[in-house]
Design a protein around this motif. Structure first.
Motif, mmCIF file in Angstrom:
data_model
loop_
_atom_site.group_PDB
_atom_site.id
_atom_site.type_symbol
_atom_site.label_atom_id
_atom_site.label_comp_id
_atom_site.label_asym_id
_atom_site.label_seq_id
_atom_site.Cartn_x
_atom_site.Cartn_y
_atom_site.Cartn_z
ATOM 1 N N PRO A 1 0.803 -1.233 0.000
ATOM 2 C CA PRO A 1 0.000 0.000 0.000
ATOM 3 C C PRO A 1 0.831 1.276 0.000
ATOM 4 O O PRO A 1 0.384 2.311 -0.510
ATOM 5 N N MET A 2 2.009 1.238 0.586
ATOM 6 C CA MET A 2 2.854 2.426 0.643
ATOM 7 C C MET A 2 3.654 2.650 -0.635
ATOM 8 O O MET A 2 4.334 3.668 -0.774
ATOM 9 N N ALA A 3 3.612 1.696 -1.552
ATOM 10 C CA ALA A 3 4.394 1.832 -2.779
ATOM 11 C C ALA A 3 3.829 2.957 -3.640
ATOM 12 O O ALA A 3 2.644 2.982 -3.948
ATOM 13 N N SER A 4 4.683 3.876 -4.007
ATOM 14 C CA SER A 4 4.260 4.994 -4.843
ATOM 15 C C SER A 4 4.248 4.567 -6.308
ATOM 16 O O SER A 4 4.728 3.491 -6.677
ATOM 17 N N ARG B 1 12.019 4.222 -1.380
ATOM 18 C CA ARG B 1 11.152 4.180 -0.200
ATOM 19 C C ARG B 1 11.396 5.373 0.718
ATOM 20 O O ARG B 1 10.461 5.930 1.292
ATOM 21 N N ILE B 2 12.640 5.787 0.870
ATOM 22 C CA ILE B 2 12.951 6.975 1.676
ATOM 23 C C ILE B 2 12.244 8.202 1.089
ATOM 24 O O ILE B 2 11.607 8.979 1.806
ATOM 25 N N ASP B 3 12.351 8.352 -0.220
ATOM 26 C CA ASP B 3 11.687 9.486 -0.866
ATOM 27 C C ASP B 3 10.167 9.399 -0.707
ATOM 28 O O ASP B 3 9.497 10.420 -0.486
ATOM 29 N N ASP B 4 9.622 8.185 -0.798
ATOM 30 C CA ASP B 4 8.175 8.015 -0.658
ATOM 31 C C ASP B 4 7.703 8.433 0.733
ATOM 32 O O ASP B 4 6.671 9.091 0.882
ATOM 33 N N TYR B 5 8.440 8.047 1.764
ATOM 34 C CA TYR B 5 8.060 8.423 3.128
ATOM 35 C C TYR B 5 8.165 9.932 3.324
ATOM 36 O O TYR B 5 7.309 10.549 3.973
ATOM 37 N N ARG B 6 9.205 10.522 2.800
ATOM 38 C CA ARG B 6 9.362 11.972 2.947
ATOM 39 C C ARG B 6 8.208 12.717 2.264
ATOM 40 O O ARG B 6 7.670 13.688 2.810
ATOM 41 N N ILE B 7 7.820 12.239 1.091
ATOM 42 C CA ILE B 7 6.704 12.866 0.381
ATOM 43 C C ILE B 7 5.397 12.670 1.153
ATOM 44 O O ILE B 7 4.592 13.597 1.307
ATOM 45 N N ALA B 8 5.183 11.462 1.667
ATOM 46 C CA ALA B 8 3.959 11.178 2.420
ATOM 47 C C ALA B 8 3.877 12.046 3.679
ATOM 48 O O ALA B 8 2.798 12.526 4.052
ATOM 49 N N ILE C 1 15.517 5.549 7.332
ATOM 50 C CA ILE C 1 14.244 4.983 6.918
ATOM 51 C C ILE C 1 13.404 4.554 8.109
ATOM 52 O O ILE C 1 12.170 4.682 8.104
ATOM 53 N N GLU C 2 14.049 4.063 9.177
ATOM 54 C CA GLU C 2 13.297 3.607 10.348
ATOM 55 C C GLU C 2 12.642 4.780 11.074
ATOM 56 O O GLU C 2 11.506 4.681 11.545
ATOM 57 N N LYS C 3 13.348 5.909 11.167
ATOM 58 C CA LYS C 3 12.772 7.095 11.800
ATOM 59 C C LYS C 3 11.587 7.615 10.992
ATOM 60 O O LYS C 3 10.549 7.980 11.548
ATOM 61 N N LEU C 4 11.760 7.648 9.698
ATOM 62 C CA LEU C 4 10.673 8.112 8.843
ATOM 63 C C LEU C 4 9.453 7.200 8.948
ATOM 64 O O LEU C 4 8.311 7.666 9.043
ATOM 65 N N ARG C 5 9.700 5.886 8.923
ATOM 66 C CA ARG C 5 8.601 4.925 9.013
ATOM 67 C C ARG C 5 7.879 5.049 10.362
ATOM 68 O O ARG C 5 6.641 5.053 10.415
#
Length: 377
Positions: free
Chosen positions: A66-69, A99-106, A132-136
């Motif tokens: 679901p998190m995949a952009s 994935r890092i970029d996706d989390y930052r955008i989200a 990535i863990e902090k962002l998640r």
């Protein structure tokens, strides 16, 4: 030729044992079963896994998350199409960067609806690097905690400024769960506000004298207004209708009023809604006072006949009025001077002059009759 043959024979002799030893029949001995009738081995050999197929399945699972952009999905499909090496690189390197970029955008997309606390948290996590863990963790956990803290602050503010229904519903939400607080801010607050608004409309209708606003309130309350319609009426419409009622009231007040009252009323009608409200509250009374002061001054300064040496004596044969104060003042039923209607005190002066003229005319008529009677005698 002799040496060549010897060499060939030696070579053949040397290779023969090796070939025989490598032959299955020779290695098994004379008692070994014929080819094609060997028993199955105890532990069969396992073929090596197909790494490319495993990578393809892994990539399909990644892009189905679901998190995949869309960018992640596009990159995954491209890697599958480009072959084993591209798929391995996607799994080991590319997917983590994406994935890092996706989390930052989200996380950035949370900003428009965020309260003060959540905004501060977003800025902090985005400036802390690309862990990535902090962002998640922020996206999955922290953002919800910060949003609930902001909701508590907002509900407390509404309780402080709202009516009885809002206060009661807000306090109940504060005692509930984060979901209760979110629901209160989404819908509950508006339902409670509508209840308070109906009470406020009834109070306004009872205290207001203007027909335009009162009629609109009755029509609204007898219908089925939505919370948004009630709020708009209280915040906007009621003030427009109040001003219409004020215009009507000012027009009635200045009709037949004194000069200062008319002047002030017309200025209010040409001004703002606040000007009209102020005129009705204080301006009209100040203007009336000025008109009354001007009227009193005019009455005080009005000359009294007989004090300037005119019309004095017992009659000089000129038809003058009898001696004494012959000024005539227009009276109402109670003997008080009649009020003016905006033309200053000219009406009073005219009335006084007319009275004096009538008395003088009566004197002349009496003298003429006396002369006529004497001539006849």
């Amino acid at each position: 030729m002799k040496f060549s043959r010897i060499a060939a024979a030696v070579t053949t002799a040397a290779l023969a044992p090796a070939v025989l030893i490598a032959s299955p029949a020779f290695a098994a001995g004379p008692d070994a079963p014929a080819a094609g009738h060997q028993p199955a081995p105890t532990t069969p050999d396992q073929p090596a896994p197909d790494q490319a197929e495993e990578d393809r399945k892994t990539i399909l699972a990644i892009i189905a998350h679901p998190m995949a952009s869309e960018f992640m999905k596009e990159a995954g499909r491209k890697a599958i199409a480009d072959g084993p090496q591209a798929m391995r690189k996607f799994i080991e390197v590319d997917q983590h960067k994406i994935r890092i970029d996706d989390y930052r955008i989200a996380i950035l997309r949370l900003l428009p609806a965020a309260g003060p606390g959540l905004k501060e948290g977003i800025n902090k996590v985005l400036s802390s690097g690309d862990d990535i863990e902090k962002l998640r963790h922020f996206y999955d956990v922290t953002q919800h905690e910060l949003r609930d803290d902001d909701n508590k602050v907002e509900i407390s503010r509404l309780i402080g400024t709202g009516g009885p229904a809002v206060k009661e519903a807000g306090k109940k939400a504060l005692r509930g769960t984060p979901a209760d607080r979110a629901e209160f801010l989404k819908t509950g607050r508006f339902l409670a506000q509508a209840s308070d608004d109906l009470v406020e409309l009834a109070r306004i209708d009872e205290s207001w004298d203007g027909p335009i606003l009162s009629e609109a309130i009755s029509k609204l309350m007898n219908g089925s207004p939505t919370p948004a319609e009630l709020r708009h009426f209280l915040e906007v419409t009621q003030y427009e209708l109040r001003d219409q009622d004020n215009r009507v009231a000012i027009a009635k007040i200045i009709d037949g009023g004194g000069p200062e009252l008319v002047k002030a009323g017309r200025a209010a009608l040409a001004g703002t809604a606040a000007d009209r409200a102020e005129f009705l509250k204080t301006g009209q009374h100040e203007a009336r006072a000025k008109d009354q002061a001007a009227k009193d001054k005019a009455a005080k300064d009005k000359p009294t006949p007989g004090k300037d040496g005119q019309d004095q004596g017992n009659g000089s044969g000129t038809g003058a009025a009898p001696t004494g104060n012959t000024a005539t003042t227009a009276q109402g039923h109670n003997g008080a001077p009649l009020a003016t209607t905006g033309a200053g005190d000219n009406t009073t002066l005219i009335a006084g002059g007319a009275g004096t003229a009538l008395i003088a005319g009566a004197g002349l008529l009496l003298a003429a009759r006396m002369r006529r009677a004497g001539a006849e005698g």
